[in-house]
Write a protein that holds these residues in place. Sequence first.
Motif, PDB file in Angstrom:
ATOM      1  N   VAL A  44       0.838  -1.192   0.000  1.00 31.20           N
ATOM      2  CA  VAL A  44       0.000   0.000   0.000  1.00 31.20           C
ATOM      3  C   VAL A  44       0.879   1.249   0.000  1.00 31.20           C
ATOM      4  O   VAL A  44       1.799   1.362   0.790  1.00 31.20           O
ATOM      5  CB  VAL A  44      -0.915  -0.018   1.235  1.00 31.20           C
ATOM      6  CG1 VAL A  44      -1.598   1.325   1.403  1.00 31.20           C
ATOM      7  CG2 VAL A  44      -1.946  -1.126   1.106  1.00 31.20           C
ATOM      8  N   ALA A  45       0.576   2.159  -0.921  1.00 34.28           N
ATOM      9  CA  ALA A  45       1.356   3.392  -0.976  1.00 34.28           C
ATOM     10  C   ALA A  45       0.598   4.534  -0.307  1.00 34.28           C
ATOM     11  O   ALA A  45       1.160   5.328   0.431  1.00 34.28           O
ATOM     12  CB  ALA A  45       1.667   3.752  -2.417  1.00 34.28           C
ATOM     13  N   GLY A  46      -0.681   4.607  -0.565  1.00 36.24           N
ATOM     14  CA  GLY A  46      -1.480   5.687   0.024  1.00 36.24           C
ATOM     15  C   GLY A  46      -1.058   7.043  -0.479  1.00 36.24           C
ATOM     16  O   GLY A  46      -1.119   8.020   0.256  1.00 36.24           O
ATOM     17  N   ASN A  47      -0.604   7.136  -1.718  1.00 39.64           N
ATOM     18  CA  ASN A  47      -0.102   8.433  -2.165  1.00 39.64           C
ATOM     19  C   ASN A  47      -0.991   9.181  -3.161  1.00 39.64           C
ATOM     20  O   ASN A  47      -0.819  10.370  -3.333  1.00 39.64           O
ATOM     21  CB  ASN A  47       1.341   8.331  -2.676  1.00 39.64           C
ATOM     22  CG  ASN A  47       1.487   7.369  -3.828  1.00 39.64           C
ATOM     23  OD1 ASN A  47       0.508   7.086  -4.529  1.00 39.64           O
ATOM     24  ND2 ASN A  47       2.673   6.841  -4.022  1.00 39.64           N
ATOM     25  N   CYS A  48      -1.932   8.510  -3.836  1.00 36.78           N
ATOM     26  CA  CYS A  48      -2.753   9.276  -4.783  1.00 36.78           C
ATOM     27  C   CYS A  48      -3.853  10.033  -4.043  1.00 36.78           C
ATOM     28  O   CYS A  48      -4.296  11.075  -4.482  1.00 36.78           O
ATOM     29  CB  CYS A  48      -3.338   8.383  -5.865  1.00 36.78           C
ATOM     30  SG  CYS A  48      -4.754   7.395  -5.349  1.00 36.78           S
ATOM     31  N   ARG A  49      -4.286   9.494  -2.937  1.00 34.80           N
ATOM     32  CA  ARG A  49      -5.288  10.097  -2.040  1.00 34.80           C
ATOM     33  C   ARG A  49      -6.696  10.095  -2.630  1.00 34.80           C
ATOM     34  O   ARG A  49      -7.594  10.729  -2.069  1.00 34.80           O
ATOM     35  CB  ARG A  49      -4.908  11.529  -1.619  1.00 34.80           C
ATOM     36  CG  ARG A  49      -3.492  11.735  -1.151  1.00 34.80           C
ATOM     37  CD  ARG A  49      -3.031  10.833  -0.081  1.00 34.80           C
ATOM     38  NE  ARG A  49      -3.560  11.113   1.246  1.00 34.80           N
ATOM     39  CZ  ARG A  49      -3.304  10.371   2.312  1.00 34.80           C
ATOM     40  NH1 ARG A  49      -2.512   9.317   2.208  1.00 34.80           N
ATOM     41  NH2 ARG A  49      -3.824  10.670   3.471  1.00 34.80           N
ATOM     42  N   ARG A 153       2.263   9.560 -11.346  1.00 34.73           N
ATOM     43  CA  ARG A 153       3.149   9.324 -10.183  1.00 34.73           C
ATOM     44  C   ARG A 153       2.527   8.467  -9.081  1.00 34.73           C
ATOM     45  O   ARG A 153       2.788   8.687  -7.889  1.00 34.73           O
ATOM     46  CB  ARG A 153       3.594  10.652  -9.554  1.00 34.73           C
ATOM     47  CG  ARG A 153       4.649  11.370 -10.350  1.00 34.73           C
ATOM     48  CD  ARG A 153       4.015  12.497 -11.093  1.00 34.73           C
ATOM     49  NE  ARG A 153       4.990  13.387 -11.696  1.00 34.73           N
ATOM     50  CZ  ARG A 153       4.884  13.828 -12.944  1.00 34.73           C
ATOM     51  NH1 ARG A 153       3.892  13.411 -13.723  1.00 34.73           N
ATOM     52  NH2 ARG A 153       5.768  14.663 -13.421  1.00 34.73           N
ATOM     53  N   GLN A 155       3.206   5.453  -8.669  1.00 39.34           N
ATOM     54  CA  GLN A 155       4.287   4.548  -8.271  1.00 39.34           C
ATOM     55  C   GLN A 155       3.915   3.069  -8.285  1.00 39.34           C
ATOM     56  O   GLN A 155       4.606   2.246  -7.702  1.00 39.34           O
ATOM     57  CB  GLN A 155       4.845   4.927  -6.889  1.00 39.34           C
ATOM     58  CG  GLN A 155       5.407   6.326  -6.849  1.00 39.34           C
ATOM     59  CD  GLN A 155       6.178   6.597  -5.571  1.00 39.34           C
ATOM     60  OE1 GLN A 155       6.822   5.726  -5.032  1.00 39.34           O
ATOM     61  NE2 GLN A 155       6.118   7.820  -5.103  1.00 39.34           N
TER      62      GLN A 155
ATOM     63  N   ASN B 177       2.668   6.108   5.722  1.00 37.86           N
ATOM     64  CA  ASN B 177       1.270   6.149   6.146  1.00 37.86           C
ATOM     65  C   ASN B 177       1.220   6.022   7.664  1.00 37.86           C
ATOM     66  O   ASN B 177       1.961   5.253   8.255  1.00 37.86           O
ATOM     67  CB  ASN B 177       0.503   4.989   5.522  1.00 37.86           C
ATOM     68  CG  ASN B 177       0.275   5.193   4.043  1.00 37.86           C
ATOM     69  OD1 ASN B 177      -0.255   6.223   3.631  1.00 37.86           O
ATOM     70  ND2 ASN B 177       0.686   4.234   3.243  1.00 37.86           N
ATOM     71  N   GLN B 321       5.232  12.722  -3.468  1.00 34.97           N
ATOM     72  CA  GLN B 321       4.546  11.430  -3.550  1.00 34.97           C
ATOM     73  C   GLN B 321       3.030  11.564  -3.572  1.00 34.97           C
ATOM     74  O   GLN B 321       2.371  10.858  -4.313  1.00 34.97           O
ATOM     75  CB  GLN B 321       5.025  10.471  -2.460  1.00 34.97           C
ATOM     76  CG  GLN B 321       4.216  10.462  -1.182  1.00 34.97           C
ATOM     77  CD  GLN B 321       4.650   9.389  -0.207  1.00 34.97           C
ATOM     78  OE1 GLN B 321       4.417   8.221  -0.417  1.00 34.97           O
ATOM     79  NE2 GLN B 321       5.280   9.793   0.878  1.00 34.97           N
ATOM     80  N   CYS B 322       2.451  12.465  -2.793  1.00 37.04           N
ATOM     81  CA  CYS B 322       0.988  12.507  -2.786  1.00 37.04           C
ATOM     82  C   CYS B 322       0.458  13.646  -3.650  1.00 37.04           C
ATOM     83  O   CYS B 322       1.062  14.713  -3.769  1.00 37.04           O
ATOM     84  CB  CYS B 322       0.415  12.523  -1.367  1.00 37.04           C
ATOM     85  SG  CYS B 322       0.254  14.131  -0.604  1.00 37.04           S
ATOM     86  N   THR B 323      -0.687  13.363  -4.245  1.00 36.46           N
ATOM     87  CA  THR B 323      -1.254  14.281  -5.230  1.00 36.46           C
ATOM     88  C   THR B 323      -1.561  15.672  -4.668  1.00 36.46           C
ATOM     89  O   THR B 323      -1.160  16.673  -5.273  1.00 36.46           O
ATOM     90  CB  THR B 323      -2.538  13.674  -5.824  1.00 36.46           C
ATOM     91  OG1 THR B 323      -2.277  12.319  -6.176  1.00 36.46           O
ATOM     92  CG2 THR B 323      -3.008  14.446  -7.031  1.00 36.46           C
ATOM     93  N   ARG B 326       1.892  17.522  -4.090  1.00 38.79           N
ATOM     94  CA  ARG B 326       2.732  17.694  -5.280  1.00 38.79           C
ATOM     95  C   ARG B 326       2.091  18.640  -6.286  1.00 38.79           C
ATOM     96  O   ARG B 326       2.700  19.622  -6.706  1.00 38.79           O
ATOM     97  CB  ARG B 326       3.000  16.340  -5.949  1.00 38.79           C
ATOM     98  CG  ARG B 326       3.839  16.456  -7.222  1.00 38.79           C
ATOM     99  CD  ARG B 326       3.969  15.119  -7.935  1.00 38.79           C
ATOM    100  NE  ARG B 326       2.706  14.666  -8.502  1.00 38.79           N
ATOM    101  CZ  ARG B 326       2.012  13.618  -8.085  1.00 38.79           C
ATOM    102  NH1 ARG B 326       2.467  12.892  -7.093  1.00 38.79           N
ATOM    103  NH2 ARG B 326       0.875  13.281  -8.651  1.00 38.79           N
ATOM    104  N   LYS B 364      -1.012  13.662   2.558  1.00 40.49           N
ATOM    105  CA  LYS B 364      -0.563  12.516   3.340  1.00 40.49           C
ATOM    106  C   LYS B 364       0.134  12.914   4.630  1.00 40.49           C
ATOM    107  O   LYS B 364       0.032  12.227   5.635  1.00 40.49           O
ATOM    108  CB  LYS B 364       0.381  11.666   2.477  1.00 40.49           C
ATOM    109  CG  LYS B 364       0.804  10.358   3.094  1.00 40.49           C
ATOM    110  CD  LYS B 364       1.506   9.493   2.055  1.00 40.49           C
ATOM    111  CE  LYS B 364       1.990   8.180   2.652  1.00 40.49           C
ATOM    112  NZ  LYS B 364       2.524   7.272   1.618  1.00 40.49           N
TER     113      LYS B 364
END
Lengths: 597, 388
Positions: A44-49, A153, A155, B177, B321-323, B326, B364
Amino acid sequence: MSKKINLTIDGIQVSVDEGTTILDAASKLNIHIPTLCYHEDLCVAGNCRVCVVEQENSRTLPAACAMPVAEGMLIHTNSGKVRVARKHIVELLLSEHNADCTKCYKNGICELQSLASQMLTGDHMFLDLVPDKRYTIDRFNSAIIKDDSRCIRCQRCVRTCEELQSVSALGVAYRGNKMKISTFFEHPLFEVVCTNCGQCVNRCPTGALIERNYVDQVWDAIYDTSKHVVVQTAPAVRIALGETLGFAPGKIVTGKMVTALKRLGFDAVLDTDFAADLTIIEEGHELLERLKSALVDKDPRVALPMATSCSPGWVKFLEHTFPELLPNLSTCKSPQQMFGALVKTYYAKKKKLDPKNVVSVSIMPCTAKKFEADRPEMRSSGYKDVDYVLTTRELAIMITQAGLEFEKLPDSHFDSIMGASTGAAVIFGTTGGVMEAAIRTVYELVTGRDVPFEDLNITPVRGTEGEVREATLLITKTKPEFRFLEGVELKCVVANGLAYAKQVMQNVKDGTASYHFIEIMACPGGCLGGGGQPIPTNKEIRAKRKEAIYKEDMGMPLRKSHDNPDVQEIYKDFLVKPLGHKSHELLHTHYTPRKRY
Amino acid sequence: MSESKLKRVDLIFGEYSSVKFKVLADTLKRSNEDILEDLTESGLKGRGGAGFPTAIKWKYAAETPSKEKYVICNADEGEPGTFKDREILTRVPRKVFSGMAICGKVIGAQKGFIYLRGEYQFLMPELKRELEQYNEHMSKMGFDFPIEIVLGSGAYICGEESALFESMEGYRGEPRNKPPFPTTYGYMGKPTVINNVETFVNVVMIMRLGPIQFKLLGTSDSRGSKVFSVSGDTPIPGIYELELGMPLEKFVEEFGDGDTKAVQVGGAAGFCVPRKKFTETVIGFEGVPTGGSMMLFNSSRSMYNVLHNYLEFFEEESCGQCTPCRVGCQQLRKGIVAVKKGDKQSLYLDQLMKLAESMKISAKCGLGQSVANSFSSIVYNFREEMIY
């Protein structure tokens, strides 16, 4: 049993195991939370939100994919706050994404696109950031094209390359507004460790990573009346092609696929399975020869264990990562390339065709096969042995373009010659399949008897995802010429996914494992999970494909490679004997050490 | 200005005993429960800016069973306008080490690290000398708690605790996280307490004075004193230790140049307070919190330029890394430029304010979440400067 956690999602109470994420808990309630960077196969990246939800008494919106449930949690997946945040997030992604969708290969099957249409992002809320970024497209590779302007991005590719494949050709470079997915010193893909396995392509939600497609070139060849266009289809294509054309995963569509290929206008529809059987004969004899040199002649130069060489992603991986172990790789070409070399020699001769007018096309579950076909050593017929490699996905595109109603097509049979196959060849499409096929033949060769397994199903070598499978087979009552194998325990190991391949080869390198025979397939689950297979992919889908492969094997009248009549004929007519002069010329190859970056 | 209205405090930098490491030696003799009780009683909140109660953090880490635990001092002082940790590490490094050792004892950690900002490399030789003395003393006291200095590489984001762990472990400095939180899964996946430099010094102070005396300073929400880094349009820039809970008006009276139009409290990630709100603004956790940075701007400054500068900073320093962070930072900066140029109507500012709000709740980590602080407070209070 793990502890149960009670929480409320959108007013509905639910009780789930401790450690479950909000995303999974919601799906139990049939609430679909949109995701983008999340992929079942990856961490799990949890980065696009995109999957943010509202949690009462929390200042921020947690990402549902990354947030574990907690007792008494009150979650809202569709509140006003959530809707606004999600829309903003998708709008932001679109603003840094080259959204000229009609020019994109993934048009219609893009996850960002479908999310955008769901969110009704018609008005382009924010400024377009793409023009300022001066993106370049890496289209210098024969298998994979990387277009950073379409990258969001997430990932997924980075995680795929690192976790599943331990290749790490792709990584994150720079930060902030300059952050991008890149390679070692931003070299093009063909200059780095990329194995072309295409697992990243399978998981890229947008058109940032796609296969180089040869659809138009193949159509041109078909339309060219002076050309005789031969197509071969790999074992793993027939059990997955249906997914893109209206069938559920696990449907065997061999007959329909053959009909479709004939209707598309190919002059001959042949089977890579034939070459898979041929591979078994050559590779089986190669193994026996190596064992003999090692056990009888005590030749210190002979490299054991011997590793299979059917998976071009794996081959390139070894060239980069363990160049010192290249002698361990079987010199046999992959079935695709054996087939290609024979099409322009044996087949052309039989059919009285000038090889220069023969166009050889292959349908593969694989992107690395495109690179393999382009290798300079793959021209042993005097021509490019395989002219065009199409993935399962590209074939589906051609079928759709031709307006064929695939579901309603009747079944038909492969043409001859080089169209016959056995169950042993079919299972080449799954991890453990090459091993099993090889043992079915080698055991019989050595002992004169069938393998001691019910229905020839050598279940101990049937690998599964996420593990390295080791098995031993005791050889007794050998034929006189194989006396040297009497009482030998044949040690086999099967691995799929390059991360596991790396483990196995590290052990071989360190001398901590003593195997005789290694089967590696670069992709999770083997070719059935290949980089050219239909998208989406996940464990469940791959399990269904695997089931279908073994079902197809069981349904074949012939189950052993050496029983293949076309194979028997080619040895009689053309090749003379396994590992003979002609074989060496056409069916075997050599490898190139490559750099580790 | 002549008559000082704010109470100056000298607890952080003052030397109170001629015996080195006396407080540490005394504290190490006490029970963990005792120490934690004093800390709880003191109401000490983290001095890095977020203000998490220190005692609770330590307690969580102490309660997590693990053979390996770590104490990390966050000296990645990267917030624009703050330079107080540098001063503390230069002048009273021993207090920092002592605070870390006390924490190590309480939570059961074997090792401490100071994550030093890359740009503070010049502090290394002196710090190392001090560390040697510390180690000598520790071995004399028979308490083994080695401290190592790790140098950052110059990324603002590595001041975020989980990105800091990633950086220390040799990975890209990207926030993780949460949960799991550092007290259960920190450096190397082990329970870790990570505190600001000043927090550790405060711990030593509480151990010396006792919680009652510590509480004499500050307010019920913001106990104790705080080191402030004062910069900008002020005749007397520098480091000042002041009581928490002061009204901003008094601060400006004392440090301003008579023409202060706004104070940026808490650096680029903090809030901008305009002149009209000086009276009602309290500096502390009940009002506007700060990690120490106080930047004063007088009427010669363009708040548009100030904001543009901050956004440029965030745009570059986001890990990417997070939309929301960024892309959001890029949109905010380009957005105000577009409005200023007239490419976008002034109403677009409202759209950007909503975006900032979304970033605040959906990013994040703290970086992306706090961009809205300066953005919204500057755009809201100085809207006309953004447009004309």
